[in-house]
Design a protein around this motif. Structure first.
Motif, short mmCIF file in Angstrom:
data_model
loop_
_atom_site.label_atom_id
_atom_site.label_comp_id
_atom_site.label_asym_id
_atom_site.label_seq_id
_atom_site.Cartn_x
_atom_site.Cartn_y
_atom_site.Cartn_z
N PRO A 2 -2.01 -15.34 12.09
CA PRO A 2 -3.43 -15.09 12.30
C PRO A 2 -4.05 -14.50 11.05
O PRO A 2 -3.36 -13.92 10.22
CB PRO A 2 -3.43 -14.07 13.44
N PRO A 3 -5.36 -14.67 10.91
CA PRO A 3 -6.00 -14.10 9.72
C PRO A 3 -5.85 -12.59 9.68
O PRO A 3 -5.75 -11.93 10.71
CB PRO A 3 -7.46 -14.51 9.86
N VAL A 4 -5.86 -12.05 8.50
CA VAL A 4 -5.76 -10.61 8.31
C VAL A 4 -7.00 -9.96 8.89
O VAL A 4 -8.11 -10.46 8.72
CB VAL A 4 -5.61 -10.28 6.82
N SER A 5 -6.83 -8.84 9.56
CA SER A 5 -7.96 -8.13 10.13
C SER A 5 -8.66 -7.31 9.05
O SER A 5 -8.22 -6.22 8.71
CB SER A 5 -7.48 -7.21 11.26
N VAL A 6 -9.72 -7.86 8.51
CA VAL A 6 -10.48 -7.18 7.46
C VAL A 6 -10.98 -5.84 7.97
O VAL A 6 -10.92 -4.83 7.27
CB VAL A 6 -11.63 -8.06 6.95
N SER A 7 -11.45 -5.81 9.21
CA SER A 7 -11.99 -4.56 9.74
C SER A 7 -10.93 -3.48 9.82
O SER A 7 -11.19 -2.32 9.48
CB SER A 7 -12.62 -4.79 11.12
N GLU A 83 -4.52 3.53 14.24
CA GLU A 83 -3.16 3.81 14.71
C GLU A 83 -2.70 2.76 15.71
O GLU A 83 -1.55 2.32 15.67
CB GLU A 83 -3.08 5.21 15.31
N ARG A 84 -3.60 2.35 16.61
CA ARG A 84 -3.24 1.30 17.58
C ARG A 84 -2.85 0.02 16.87
O ARG A 84 -1.85 -0.62 17.17
CB ARG A 84 -4.42 1.04 18.54
N TRP A 85 -3.65 -0.36 15.87
CA TRP A 85 -3.39 -1.59 15.10
C TRP A 85 -2.06 -1.49 14.34
O TRP A 85 -1.28 -2.44 14.34
CB TRP A 85 -4.55 -1.87 14.16
N LEU A 86 -1.82 -0.34 13.72
CA LEU A 86 -0.58 -0.18 12.95
C LEU A 86 0.65 -0.16 13.86
O LEU A 86 1.71 -0.65 13.48
CB LEU A 86 -0.63 1.11 12.12
#
Length: 184
Positions: A2-7, A83-86
Protein backbone atom coordinates in the motif's frame (compact mmCIF):
# COMPACT_ATOMS: atom_id res chain seq x y z
CA UNK A 1 2.48 -2.65 -1.01
CA UNK A 2 0.00 0.00 0.00
CA UNK A 3 1.11 3.58 -0.48
CA UNK A 4 3.06 5.15 2.34
CA UNK A 5 0.87 7.10 4.74
CA UNK A 6 2.08 10.66 4.21
CA UNK A 7 -0.15 11.89 7.02
CA UNK A 8 1.32 9.43 9.52
CA UNK A 9 4.86 10.21 8.43
CA UNK A 10 4.21 13.93 8.88
CA UNK A 11 2.87 13.21 12.38
CA UNK A 12 6.07 11.30 13.12
CA UNK A 13 8.22 14.13 11.83
CA UNK A 14 6.29 16.61 13.99
CA UNK A 15 6.49 14.60 17.20
CA UNK A 16 9.99 15.70 18.27
CA UNK A 17 9.28 19.40 17.64
CA UNK A 18 6.97 21.85 15.92
CA UNK A 19 7.97 22.58 12.32
CA UNK A 20 7.03 24.55 9.22
CA UNK A 21 5.48 22.80 6.23
CA UNK A 22 8.53 23.59 4.13
CA UNK A 23 10.83 21.87 6.66
CA UNK A 24 8.51 18.85 6.82
CA UNK A 25 8.62 18.52 3.04
CA UNK A 26 12.42 18.68 3.02
CA UNK A 27 12.71 16.02 5.74
CA UNK A 28 10.18 13.82 3.97
CA UNK A 29 12.05 14.09 0.67
CA UNK A 30 15.41 13.46 2.35
CA UNK A 31 14.19 10.27 4.01
CA UNK A 32 11.38 8.93 1.84
CA UNK A 33 11.27 10.85 -1.42
CA UNK A 34 13.93 9.03 -3.44
CA UNK A 35 11.36 7.38 -5.68
CA UNK A 36 8.46 9.80 -5.22
CA UNK A 37 9.19 13.27 -3.83
CA UNK A 38 6.35 15.00 -2.07
CA UNK A 39 4.71 18.01 -3.71
CA UNK A 40 4.25 21.14 -1.60
CA UNK A 41 0.52 21.14 -2.27
CA UNK A 42 0.24 17.62 -0.87
CA UNK A 43 2.09 18.63 2.30
CA UNK A 44 -0.21 21.58 2.96
CA UNK A 45 -3.39 19.68 2.07
CA UNK A 46 -2.32 16.89 4.44
CA UNK A 47 -1.51 19.39 7.19
CA UNK A 48 -4.96 20.95 6.76
CA UNK A 49 -6.62 17.53 7.13
CA UNK A 50 -4.50 16.70 10.19
CA UNK A 51 -5.46 20.05 11.73
CA UNK A 52 -9.14 19.52 10.89
CA UNK A 53 -8.99 16.07 12.52
CA UNK A 54 -7.38 17.48 15.69
CA UNK A 55 -4.10 15.61 15.21
CA UNK A 56 -1.99 18.77 14.88
CA UNK A 57 -2.37 22.40 15.88
CA UNK A 58 -1.09 25.63 14.47
CA UNK A 59 1.79 26.49 16.82
CA UNK A 60 2.61 29.90 15.41
CA UNK A 61 3.05 32.03 12.32
CA UNK A 62 6.23 33.80 11.25
CA UNK A 63 6.40 36.45 8.57
CA UNK A 64 8.81 35.86 5.73
CA UNK A 65 9.66 37.30 2.35
CA UNK A 66 6.75 35.43 0.82
CA UNK A 67 3.59 34.19 2.49
CA UNK A 68 3.52 33.79 6.26
CA UNK A 69 5.11 30.55 7.43
CA UNK A 70 2.91 28.43 9.66
CA UNK A 71 4.44 26.31 12.39
CA UNK A 72 2.65 23.06 13.23
CA UNK A 73 2.81 20.86 16.35
CA UNK A 74 1.42 17.41 17.05
CA UNK A 75 -1.45 17.17 19.57
CA UNK A 76 -2.05 14.51 22.20
CA UNK A 77 -4.56 12.88 19.84
CA UNK A 78 -1.91 13.01 17.11
CA UNK A 79 0.57 11.17 19.35
CA UNK A 80 -2.06 8.50 20.08
CA UNK A 81 -2.73 8.09 16.33
CA UNK A 82 1.00 7.93 15.59
CA UNK A 83 1.49 5.25 18.25
CA UNK A 84 -1.45 3.26 16.84
CA UNK A 85 0.07 3.43 13.35
CA UNK A 86 3.53 2.44 14.57
CA UNK A 87 2.17 -0.47 16.65
CA UNK A 88 0.01 -1.87 13.85
CA UNK A 89 1.88 -4.37 11.68
CA UNK A 90 1.58 -3.86 7.95
CA UNK A 91 -0.49 -6.48 6.18
CA UNK A 92 1.80 -8.38 3.81
CA UNK A 93 0.53 -7.54 0.36
CA UNK A 94 1.49 -8.33 -3.18
CA UNK A 95 2.33 -5.09 -4.94
CA UNK A 96 0.27 -3.81 -7.83
CA UNK A 97 3.17 -4.57 -10.20
CA UNK A 98 3.11 -8.23 -9.22
CA UNK A 99 -0.65 -8.45 -9.59
CA UNK A 100 -0.42 -6.85 -13.04
CA UNK A 101 2.37 -9.21 -14.07
CA UNK A 102 0.34 -12.24 -12.96
CA UNK A 103 -2.67 -10.93 -14.91
CA UNK A 104 -0.52 -10.33 -18.01
CA UNK A 105 0.75 -13.92 -17.91
CA UNK A 106 -2.78 -15.35 -17.73
CA UNK A 107 -4.12 -13.02 -20.43
CA UNK A 108 -1.17 -13.77 -22.73
CA UNK A 109 -1.69 -17.50 -22.31
CA UNK A 110 -5.44 -17.30 -22.81
CA UNK A 111 -4.97 -15.37 -26.06
CA UNK A 112 -2.27 -17.70 -27.39
CA UNK A 113 0.51 -15.13 -26.99
CA UNK A 114 3.95 -16.17 -25.76
CA UNK A 115 4.01 -15.45 -22.01
CA UNK A 116 7.68 -16.42 -21.87
CA UNK A 117 8.51 -13.37 -24.01
CA UNK A 118 6.75 -10.96 -21.67
CA UNK A 119 8.38 -12.64 -18.67
CA UNK A 120 11.82 -12.31 -20.32
CA UNK A 121 11.19 -8.59 -20.91
CA UNK A 122 10.05 -8.21 -17.32
CA UNK A 123 13.17 -10.04 -16.11
CA UNK A 124 15.31 -7.59 -18.09
CA UNK A 125 13.45 -4.63 -16.56
CA UNK A 126 13.96 -6.08 -13.07
CA UNK A 127 17.68 -6.57 -13.69
CA UNK A 128 17.98 -2.98 -14.94
CA UNK A 129 16.25 -1.75 -11.76
CA UNK A 130 18.55 -3.96 -9.65
CA UNK A 131 21.56 -2.29 -11.28
CA UNK A 132 20.12 1.15 -10.43
CA UNK A 133 19.56 0.08 -6.83
CA UNK A 134 23.11 -1.29 -6.53
CA UNK A 135 24.50 2.08 -7.62
CA UNK A 136 22.21 3.85 -5.18
CA UNK A 137 23.24 1.51 -2.38
CA UNK A 138 26.94 2.06 -3.10
CA UNK A 139 26.75 5.84 -3.45
CA UNK A 140 24.03 6.70 -0.96
CA UNK A 141 23.93 7.39 2.73
CA UNK A 142 22.69 4.81 5.22
CA UNK A 143 19.02 5.69 4.62
CA UNK A 144 19.46 5.30 0.84
CA UNK A 145 21.29 2.01 1.38
CA UNK A 146 18.53 0.60 3.56
CA UNK A 147 15.84 1.73 1.13
CA UNK A 148 17.76 0.25 -1.82
CA UNK A 149 18.19 -3.05 0.06
CA UNK A 150 14.44 -3.21 0.67
CA UNK A 151 13.69 -2.77 -3.02
CA UNK A 152 16.47 -5.14 -4.12
CA UNK A 153 15.19 -7.95 -1.89
CA UNK A 154 11.71 -7.53 -3.35
CA UNK A 155 13.05 -7.43 -6.90
CA UNK A 156 14.95 -10.65 -6.16
CA UNK A 157 11.72 -12.30 -4.97
CA UNK A 158 10.00 -11.15 -8.17
CA UNK A 159 12.81 -12.67 -10.24
CA UNK A 160 12.42 -15.98 -8.42
CA UNK A 161 8.68 -15.86 -9.15
CA UNK A 162 9.37 -15.13 -12.84
CA UNK A 163 11.74 -18.12 -13.04
CA UNK A 164 9.17 -20.36 -11.35
CA UNK A 165 6.41 -19.13 -13.67
CA UNK A 166 8.51 -19.77 -16.79
CA UNK A 167 9.00 -23.35 -15.62
CA UNK A 168 5.23 -23.86 -15.40
CA UNK A 169 4.00 -22.00 -18.48
CA UNK A 170 3.12 -25.12 -20.49
CA UNK A 171 1.00 -26.58 -17.69
CA UNK A 172 -0.54 -23.18 -16.93
CA UNK A 173 -1.39 -22.64 -20.60
CA UNK A 174 -3.20 -25.98 -20.68
CA UNK A 175 -5.27 -25.00 -17.64
CA UNK A 176 -6.02 -21.50 -18.92
CA UNK A 177 -6.94 -22.69 -22.42
CA UNK A 178 -9.17 -25.48 -21.06
CA UNK A 179 -11.17 -22.94 -19.07
CA UNK A 180 -10.57 -24.89 -15.89
CA UNK A 181 -10.36 -22.96 -12.64
CA UNK A 182 -9.35 -25.83 -10.42
CA UNK A 183 -5.60 -25.54 -11.16
CA UNK A 184 -5.31 -29.25 -11.89
Amino acid sequence: MPPVSVSRILLGLLEPQAQHGYTLRQRYDDWFGASRPLKSAQVYATLQRLDRDGLIDLAGVTAGEGPDRRMYAITGSGVVELERWLDEPEVPDVTGTRRVLFAKVLIALSSGRPADVLLDRQRQAHHARLREMRVRRQSGDLIDQLDADFEMYHLDADLRWIDGAVGRLDRLAAIVLSGSTDGA
